[in-house]
Write an enzyme that holds these catalytic residues in place. Structure first.
Site: not given
Ligand code: G3P
Length: 225
Positions: A95, A143
């Site tokens: 992550h 991400e």
């Molecule tokens: O692991 C998922 C996370 O990194 C995404 O964060 O708060 O943008 O949904 P958020």
């Protein structure tokens, strides 16, 4: 053995106090209740000390990280057997808030395979998604770190990184499926992520920090038709 079905919703509890200790159990119960009501796989990803209590609610539980180590003389590491025995059926690896090197990612995937738990390797762009796919995790979750926690969904802010990752991963190994995350919170974000070719989403603050996490999760899964 709990069978993961796609589309998948993976809810990362991170270290938010709203999902720590007793609150982790409360949020895991919400995930479990909605999974049972809808048939959608909603995965709870609590901190390590909360895995067992979260799993005892009946929720599908993943660890936030495991180390690529064997049992033995290691201190402060996370052994795959320990998260499995605590009730996790999978784990995140790499992550953006727990970055690992290439060799660490590979050894963590091997450790997960050793104990039969599912792997979601996180990536930050198309190139790292491609590299992750070559190590044959079960899922790659793309991400862009700059969107994490912003409430600006990657599915609309940067759709190309999602479609590009889906294509790149499929070229390397069509058996590796792609999730996307960062800023995801609403049903329309979920629907857009699926339309971009992913099999689900990885999210955190939009649900965990909502005034009514259950209502927020109901809205999110409304995007799954
Ligand atoms: O692991 C998922 C996370 O990194 C995404 O964060 O708060 O943008 O949904 P958020």
């Amino acid at each position: 053995m709990i069978k993961l079905k796609t589309p998948l919703v993976v809810l990362n509890f991170k270290t938010y106090l709203e999902a720590t200790g007793k609150n982790a159990v409360r949020v895991a119960e919400i995930c479990n209740d909605l999974s049972k009501e809808t048939g959608i796989s909603i995965v709870a990803v609590p901190q390590l000390p909360d895995i067992r209590a979260a799993a005892e609610t009946g929720a599908i539980v993943f660890a936030q990280h495991i180390d690529g180590i064997d049992a033995g003389s290691h201190t402060g590491h996370v052994l795959a057997e320990s998260v499995r025995d605590a009730g996790a059926i999978g784990t995140l690896i790499n992550h953006s808030e727990r970055r690992c090197g290439l060799a660490e990612i590979d050894s963590a995937i091997q450790a997960a395979r050793r104990v039969g738990i599912t792997t979601i390797v996180c990536s930050n762009n198309i190139a790292t998604a491609r590299a992750a796919a070559a190590m044959k995790p079960d899922f790659v979750a793309v991400e862009p770190p700059e969107l994490i926690g912003t409430g600006i969904p990657v599915s609309s802010a940067d759709p190309d990184v999602v479609t590009g990752s889906v294509d790149a991963v499929s070229e390397i190994d069509p058996d590796v499926r792609v999730l996307c995350g960062a800023g995801i919170s609403k049903g329309e974000d979920m629907r857009a992520a699926l339309e971009l070719g992913t099999v689900g989403v990885l999210l955190a603050s939009g649900i965990i920090r909502a005034s009514d996490p259950k209502a927020a999760l109901v809205d999110l899964i409304s995007g799954i038709k």
